[in-house]
Design an enzyme around this catalytic site. Structure first.
Site, mmCIF file in Angstrom:
data_model
loop_
_atom_site.group_PDB
_atom_site.id
_atom_site.type_symbol
_atom_site.label_atom_id
_atom_site.label_comp_id
_atom_site.label_asym_id
_atom_site.label_seq_id
_atom_site.Cartn_x
_atom_site.Cartn_y
_atom_site.Cartn_z
ATOM 1 N N GLN A 114 48.365 85.146 -6.319
ATOM 2 C CA GLN A 114 47.284 85.186 -5.337
ATOM 3 C C GLN A 114 45.945 84.961 -6.030
ATOM 4 O O GLN A 114 45.704 85.470 -7.120
ATOM 5 C CB GLN A 114 47.300 86.544 -4.649
ATOM 6 C CG GLN A 114 46.386 86.655 -3.456
ATOM 7 C CD GLN A 114 46.663 87.931 -2.664
ATOM 8 O OE1 GLN A 114 47.733 88.505 -2.754
ATOM 9 N NE2 GLN A 114 45.692 88.367 -1.892
ATOM 10 N N SER B 175 52.311 88.155 -10.620
ATOM 11 C CA SER B 175 52.213 89.046 -9.471
ATOM 12 C C SER B 175 53.033 88.508 -8.287
ATOM 13 O O SER B 175 54.252 88.467 -8.344
ATOM 14 C CB SER B 175 50.740 89.244 -9.097
ATOM 15 O OG SER B 175 50.605 90.171 -8.052
ATOM 16 N N LEU B 176 52.370 88.053 -7.241
ATOM 17 C CA LEU B 176 53.049 87.450 -6.092
ATOM 18 C C LEU B 176 54.031 86.369 -6.538
ATOM 19 O O LEU B 176 55.114 86.213 -5.960
ATOM 20 C CB LEU B 176 52.008 86.860 -5.150
ATOM 21 C CG LEU B 176 52.508 85.987 -4.003
ATOM 22 C CD1 LEU B 176 53.263 86.834 -2.997
ATOM 23 C CD2 LEU B 176 51.342 85.265 -3.341
ATOM 24 N N ARG C 294 54.996 92.383 2.313
ATOM 25 C CA ARG C 294 54.264 92.895 1.139
ATOM 26 C C ARG C 294 52.752 92.753 1.331
ATOM 27 O O ARG C 294 51.989 93.669 1.031
ATOM 28 C CB ARG C 294 54.718 92.132 -0.100
ATOM 29 C CG ARG C 294 54.047 92.548 -1.421
ATOM 30 C CD ARG C 294 54.611 91.685 -2.544
ATOM 31 N NE ARG C 294 54.123 92.044 -3.870
ATOM 32 C CZ ARG C 294 53.102 91.471 -4.500
ATOM 33 N NH1 ARG C 294 52.406 90.521 -3.867
ATOM 34 N NH2 ARG C 294 52.758 91.828 -5.719
ATOM 35 N N HIS D 4 47.822 96.257 -8.379
ATOM 36 C CA HIS D 4 48.483 96.611 -9.637
ATOM 37 C C HIS D 4 47.851 97.832 -10.298
ATOM 38 O O HIS D 4 47.714 97.898 -11.518
ATOM 39 C CB HIS D 4 48.545 95.406 -10.583
ATOM 40 C CG HIS D 4 49.272 94.249 -9.989
ATOM 41 N ND1 HIS D 4 50.634 94.277 -9.772
ATOM 42 C CD2 HIS D 4 48.824 93.067 -9.506
ATOM 43 C CE1 HIS D 4 50.997 93.136 -9.197
ATOM 44 N NE2 HIS D 4 49.914 92.401 -9.017
ATOM 45 N N GLN E 15 56.172 96.940 -9.640
ATOM 46 C CA GLN E 15 55.234 95.855 -9.921
ATOM 47 C C GLN E 15 53.943 95.961 -9.116
ATOM 48 O O GLN E 15 52.853 95.715 -9.625
ATOM 49 C CB GLN E 15 55.910 94.501 -9.643
ATOM 50 C CG GLN E 15 55.062 93.292 -9.983
ATOM 51 C CD GLN E 15 54.890 92.358 -8.794
ATOM 52 O OE1 GLN E 15 54.536 92.776 -7.704
ATOM 53 N NE2 GLN E 15 55.143 91.077 -9.019
#
Length: 315
Positions: free
Chosen positions: A10, A88-89, A113, A197, A246
């Site tokens: 992202q 991440s994503l 999510r 995060h 995560q």
């Protein structure tokens, strides 16, 4: 040729991404046409007339549909990964590329999510900042010293010279000031909608844990390097457990790139949009060639580009 696929996260999204791919490749179209989301995925991705693409709940399914569609196009051309990772994503796109779930499931998962992360961030005065040219240990000391004002942690270990801190705004600002005193060249505020995060995302982790109980996870057919480990997982932990972790813990992208390089990949293909991860690779493992793929022109050029890299290695 042993390829690593590295999927963007992202922040690299933009209106118009994938429009040329949708027009040119049936495999790409199939992902968008079969996606089950509660908004017009194609309109937001290709036009974004209402300015929604930068809102987390829209960004995440748009990005993963883009990645899954591009992975399908490359697969048809015989270009497949031997190992995968994502920022991440992007980890969800890596798991899709590894066969853990199909494209429709991946898009549906990240739509959930994105909403869960938005809800966890709602009402919080939070911030994230990129910290340039400061090592991990002194930045950790700065975060520890600022924690009297609230939660602040190193949430992204992107590459040598680039770390990201996040948490409650006052604590982040104090940690950034201390980081500058310790020698950081710059501290740049990031345009994000939440303290991603960090432990403040625990409600999103709880929501994902419950949701994952309704999802079937297949065994990956290639190694996947996980954000919160910086390497592949062992048998002591499951994929759903790592995805829950995560969302609320640090992303070890530098470590992940080093792990991918250590696995002997001949080249890394960044599946965009954007080229941010290519920059991380060049700073972390400059010996590994990296190619960014975002457009139909990139797709058409990729076989020749990879062939050229192999010839260069053989010379």
């Amino acid at each position: 040729m042993k390829l690593g696929f590295l999927f963007a996260g992202q922040g690299s999204q933009h209106a118009g991404m994938g429009a040329d791919l949708y027009e040119q490749y049936p495999a790409f179209r199939a992902v968008y046409d079969s996606a089950e989301v509660d908004f017009d995925l194609k309109e937001v991705s290709f036009t974004d007339s209402q300015g929604l693409i930068n809102q987390t709940r829209y960004t995440q399914p748009c990005m993963v549909a883009f990645a899954a569609g591009l992975t399908a196009v490359l697969r048809e051309k015989g270009i497949v990964p031997s190992v995968a990772a994502g920022l991440s994503l992007g980890e969800y796109s890596a798991l899709h590329a590894a066969g853990v779930f199909d494209a429709a499931t991946a898009v549906k998962l990240v739509a959930f999510r994105g909403k869960a992360m938005e809800e966890a961030a709602a009402g919080r005065e939070s911030a994230m900042m990129a910290v340039l040219n400061l090592d991990r240990a002194p930045l950790q000391d700065a975060c520890d010293a600022a924690s009297d004002l609230g939660c602040v942690v190193i949430c992204n270990y992107n590459c040598p010279g680039q770390l990201v801190i996040g948490g409650e705004k006052a604590a982040v600002e104090k940690a950034a000031a201390l980081a500058k005193e310790k020698g950081a060249r710059r501290c740049l505020p990031l345009k994000v909608s939440g303290p991603f995060h960090t432990p403040l995302m625990a409600p999103a982790g709880d929501a994902l844990k419950a949701y994952f109980e309704t999802v079937s996870f297949a065994q990956p057919h290639i190694p996947v390097i996980f954000n919160c480990l910086g390497t592949v997982k062992d048998d002591t932990v499951t994929i759903p457990e790592l995805l829950v972790r995560q969302v609320q813990s640090s992303v070890y992208m530098e470590d992940s790139i080093r792990s991918m390089a250590a696995m002997g990949v001949d080249a890394i293909v960044e599946i965009g949009p954007g080229k941010a991860l290519s920059g991380f690779v060049k700073k972390t493992a400059p010996e590994v060639p990296v190619v960014a793929v975002e457009t139909a022109a990139d797709v058409e050029a990729l076989p020749q580009t990879l062939e050229g890299l192999m010839k260069k290695e053989d010379a």
